[in-house]
Design a protein around this motif. Structure first.
Motif, PDB file in Angstrom:
ATOM      1  N   GLU A   1       0.804  -1.220   0.000  1.00  0.00           N
ATOM      2  CA  GLU A   1       0.000   0.000   0.000  1.00  0.00           C
ATOM      3  C   GLU A   1       0.842   1.278   0.000  1.00  0.00           C
ATOM      4  O   GLU A   1       0.293   2.372  -0.015  1.00  0.00           O
ATOM      5  N   THR A   2       2.146   1.135  -0.029  1.00  0.00           N
ATOM      6  CA  THR A   2       2.985   2.307  -0.256  1.00  0.00           C
ATOM      7  C   THR A   2       3.039   2.667  -1.739  1.00  0.00           C
ATOM      8  O   THR A   2       3.691   3.647  -2.107  1.00  0.00           O
ATOM      9  N   GLU A   3       2.369   1.877  -2.577  1.00  0.00           N
ATOM     10  CA  GLU A   3       2.246   2.207  -4.005  1.00  0.00           C
ATOM     11  C   GLU A   3       1.779   3.649  -4.169  1.00  0.00           C
ATOM     12  O   GLU A   3       0.751   4.059  -3.615  1.00  0.00           O
ATOM     13  N   GLY A   4       2.540   4.439  -4.926  1.00  0.00           N
ATOM     14  CA  GLY A   4       2.207   5.842  -5.100  1.00  0.00           C
ATOM     15  C   GLY A   4       2.332   6.646  -3.815  1.00  0.00           C
ATOM     16  O   GLY A   4       1.857   7.784  -3.751  1.00  0.00           O
ATOM     17  N   GLU A   5       2.950   6.049  -2.798  1.00  0.00           N
ATOM     18  CA  GLU A   5       3.105   6.667  -1.470  1.00  0.00           C
ATOM     19  C   GLU A   5       1.748   7.065  -0.893  1.00  0.00           C
ATOM     20  O   GLU A   5       1.612   8.056  -0.169  1.00  0.00           O
ATOM     21  N   ALA A   6       0.723   6.245  -1.221  1.00  0.00           N
ATOM     22  CA  ALA A   6      -0.643   6.562  -0.792  1.00  0.00           C
ATOM     23  C   ALA A   6      -0.813   6.388   0.709  1.00  0.00           C
ATOM     24  O   ALA A   6      -1.429   7.219   1.377  1.00  0.00           O
ATOM     25  N   ILE A   7      -0.317   5.293   1.238  1.00  0.00           N
ATOM     26  CA  ILE A   7      -0.391   5.044   2.680  1.00  0.00           C
ATOM     27  C   ILE A   7       0.982   5.308   3.270  1.00  0.00           C
ATOM     28  O   ILE A   7       1.982   4.731   2.843  1.00  0.00           O
ATOM     29  N   ARG A   8       1.017   6.184   4.255  1.00  0.00           N
ATOM     30  CA  ARG A   8       2.301   6.596   4.835  1.00  0.00           C
ATOM     31  C   ARG A   8       2.386   6.075   6.267  1.00  0.00           C
ATOM     32  O   ARG A   8       1.856   6.675   7.202  1.00  0.00           O
TER      33      ARG A   8
ATOM     34  N   SER B   1      13.925  -2.821  -8.594  1.00  0.00           N
ATOM     35  CA  SER B   1      14.055  -1.370  -8.454  1.00  0.00           C
ATOM     36  C   SER B   1      12.742  -0.696  -8.081  1.00  0.00           C
ATOM     37  O   SER B   1      12.739   0.459  -7.647  1.00  0.00           O
ATOM     38  N   ALA B   2      11.627  -1.399  -8.246  1.00  0.00           N
ATOM     39  CA  ALA B   2      10.334  -0.839  -7.855  1.00  0.00           C
ATOM     40  C   ALA B   2      10.082  -0.950  -6.355  1.00  0.00           C
ATOM     41  O   ALA B   2       9.121  -0.370  -5.846  1.00  0.00           O
ATOM     42  N   ASP B   3      10.947  -1.666  -5.660  1.00  0.00           N
ATOM     43  CA  ASP B   3      10.743  -1.902  -4.230  1.00  0.00           C
ATOM     44  C   ASP B   3      11.252  -0.711  -3.414  1.00  0.00           C
ATOM     45  O   ASP B   3      12.164  -0.823  -2.590  1.00  0.00           O
ATOM     46  N   VAL B   4      10.658   0.451  -3.677  1.00  0.00           N
ATOM     47  CA  VAL B   4      10.964   1.683  -2.951  1.00  0.00           C
ATOM     48  C   VAL B   4       9.668   2.174  -2.332  1.00  0.00           C
ATOM     49  O   VAL B   4       8.648   2.292  -3.015  1.00  0.00           O
ATOM     50  N   LEU B   5       9.696   2.450  -1.030  1.00  0.00           N
ATOM     51  CA  LEU B   5       8.478   2.799  -0.306  1.00  0.00           C
ATOM     52  C   LEU B   5       8.187   4.292  -0.359  1.00  0.00           C
ATOM     53  O   LEU B   5       7.095   4.713  -0.719  1.00  0.00           O
ATOM     54  N   TYR B   6       9.162   5.100   0.032  1.00  0.00           N
ATOM     55  CA  TYR B   6       8.971   6.549   0.081  1.00  0.00           C
ATOM     56  C   TYR B   6      10.186   7.246  -0.503  1.00  0.00           C
ATOM     57  O   TYR B   6      11.276   7.171   0.046  1.00  0.00           O
ATOM     58  N   GLU B   7       9.981   7.936  -1.627  1.00  0.00           N
ATOM     59  CA  GLU B   7      11.058   8.682  -2.272  1.00  0.00           C
ATOM     60  C   GLU B   7      10.611  10.094  -2.636  1.00  0.00           C
ATOM     61  O   GLU B   7      11.363  11.059  -2.464  1.00  0.00           O
ATOM     62  N   LYS B   8       9.374  10.238  -3.128  1.00  0.00           N
ATOM     63  CA  LYS B   8       8.874  11.572  -3.480  1.00  0.00           C
ATOM     64  C   LYS B   8       8.804  12.461  -2.245  1.00  0.00           C
ATOM     65  O   LYS B   8       9.102  13.658  -2.312  1.00  0.00           O
ATOM     66  N   ARG B   9       8.400  11.870  -1.140  1.00  0.00           N
ATOM     67  CA  ARG B   9       8.386  12.581   0.138  1.00  0.00           C
ATOM     68  C   ARG B   9       9.271  11.806   1.111  1.00  0.00           C
ATOM     69  O   ARG B   9       8.796  10.897   1.799  1.00  0.00           O
ATOM     70  N   PRO B  10      10.548  12.094   1.165  1.00  0.00           N
ATOM     71  CA  PRO B  10      11.437  11.348   2.055  1.00  0.00           C
ATOM     72  C   PRO B  10      10.955  11.388   3.497  1.00  0.00           C
ATOM     73  O   PRO B  10      10.282  12.328   3.929  1.00  0.00           O
ATOM     74  N   MET B  11      11.302  10.347   4.232  1.00  0.00           N
ATOM     75  CA  MET B  11      10.885  10.214   5.624  1.00  0.00           C
ATOM     76  C   MET B  11      11.998  10.703   6.550  1.00  0.00           C
ATOM     77  O   MET B  11      13.178  10.420   6.318  1.00  0.00           O
TER      78      MET B  11
END
Length: 388
Positions: free
Chosen positions: A307-314, A338-348
């Motif tokens: 559910e981190t797809e598109g960083e929808a659920i944070r 390479s798709a296994d990235v959870l949060y990149e657009k909004r770093p944590m």
């Protein structure tokens, strides 16, 4: 009609029994710890708020057998999407009269199985689906799922399921010709509808369809409001009971003649009852000038955090180094994809001294984690679940 909605309040949803258990264990793999007492408390709060509505837990949110058994013992109903989910519910003590086959895409053989097991309530949104139900579940009750196009949810569900409003009467008439009993409508305002006020506009549009169908002579009685009940992922939300009561009041005002109301909570029932015990695998920078560190966990999108797809659920993450200075991090999973990235657009923001081997807790992960976990992509085991 004067509408008043509750105000969001800080709801941090810390699950102390889960935290204490995770602190007392040494997990060697990512593990979801689920507190069934919290689930029962959530069910009770929803029941108080929704009043006479029938609650049907969306099994897909978390199909852990002990969880299903406990909810069945509490008198909860179930929204099942497949033969496997129906078999699970029946094996854990659920009555078939409390199971709705809510997927609008069903195999004929699965419809026949459900009907043979005693299930009598089915969803549809297309002519062909009604034909399948009529052939394999003669005389069954059906509800027609409608598209919701005005969703304000974090995760709208506006395309795959449901028919256009102008098609509903045609499907109702076809159901009658086929010998089925069209008893009502269903819809889903969107996953993670954070405020009860966000239900108003979609419900107003759907109510117009309801009133038109009843005016056309269809003896409708059931309004299935689906899910959308939120969990805490950082943005403030309303308390469960007051949120549910506000939604139920809207339904009562806008859908005259609805003598049966159903709700299908999934996330709102189980998310805050669970937390994942995980571990930092690596902390690195791609260059000395990088502003963001990369933090790799032993769990990622393919092992439960889809559910981190598109960083929808944070998700909220607790670390043993909390309280010190923090810096931005790109969060990723352990797989060689390479798709296994959870949060990149909004770093944590995570502690600057975070290091490999640190144990972390990923909060409010009781929903859509074990059910989304792969069976073993890249050789990583599926997400384990421990029930308290």
């Amino acid at each position: 009609m004067t509408l008043q909605f509750p105000q969001p309040v800080p709801v941090h949803r810390a699950v102390s029994r889960v935290d204490a258990f995770i602190a007392s264990q040494n997990f060697d793999r990512p593990t979801l710890v689920l507190d069934l007492e919290q689930v029962v408390s959530n069910h009770a709060a929803l029941k108080r708020g929704l009043g006479d509505a029938q609650i049907c837990y969306a099994v897909k949110a978390n199909p852990t057998p002990a969880l299903v058994a406990r909810l069945a013992a509490e008198g909860c109903g179930f929204d099942a999407a497949s033969r496997g989910e129906i078999e699970l519910c029946l094996s854990q003590g659920a009555q078939p009269s409390r199971i709705s086959f809510g997927n609008t895409i069903k195999r004929p053989s699965d419809i026949a199985f459900a009907y043979g097991a005693g299930v009598r309530l089915f969803a549809a949104d297309a002519e062909e689906e009604l034909d399948k139900i009529a052939e394999n579940a003669p005389g069954a009750q059906v509800y027609i799922r409608l598209l919701v196009t005005e969703s304000e949810a974090d995760w709208p569900l506006t395309r795959k399921f449901g028919c256009a409003p102008e098609k509903a009467a045609e499907l109702m008439a076809r159901a009658q010709v086929l010998g089925l009993k069209p008893v009502g409508i269903s819809f889903h305002v969107g996953s993670q509808t954070r405020q009860s006020a966000m239900w108003l506009r979609p419900l107003q549009g759907l109510a117009r369809v309801w009133n038109d169908l009843r005016a056309a002579g269809f003896p409708l009685e059931l309004v299935n409001i689906g899910g959308g009940f939120p969990a805490f992922y950082g943005d403030e939300i309303e308390e469960t009971e007051t949120y549910a009561a506000a939604v139920r009041a809207l339904v009562g005002d806008l859908f005259p003649g609805a003598t049966r109301v159903m709700a299908e909570p999934g996330r709102g029932m189980v998310a805050n009852a669970g937390a994942i015990a995980a571990e930092v695998m690596l902390v690195s920078r791609k260059s000395d000038s990088d502003l963001c560190r990369w933090v790799y966990l032993d769990i990622g999108r393919f092992s439960g955090l889809a559910e981190t797809e598109g960083e929808a659920i944070r998700y909220q993450i607790a670390t043993p180094r909390d309280g010190g200075e923090t810096g931005p991090c790109i969060l990723a999973g352990p797989s060689c994809d390479s798709a296994d990235v959870l949060y990149e657009k909004r770093p944590m923001a995570l502690p600057l001294d975070l290091a490999a081997g640190d144990k972390v807790i990923i909060r409010n992960t009781g929903a859509y984690t074990t059910s989304y976990s792969s069976v073993g992509f890249n050789g990583f085991p599926p997400l384990e679940c421990v029930v308290l």
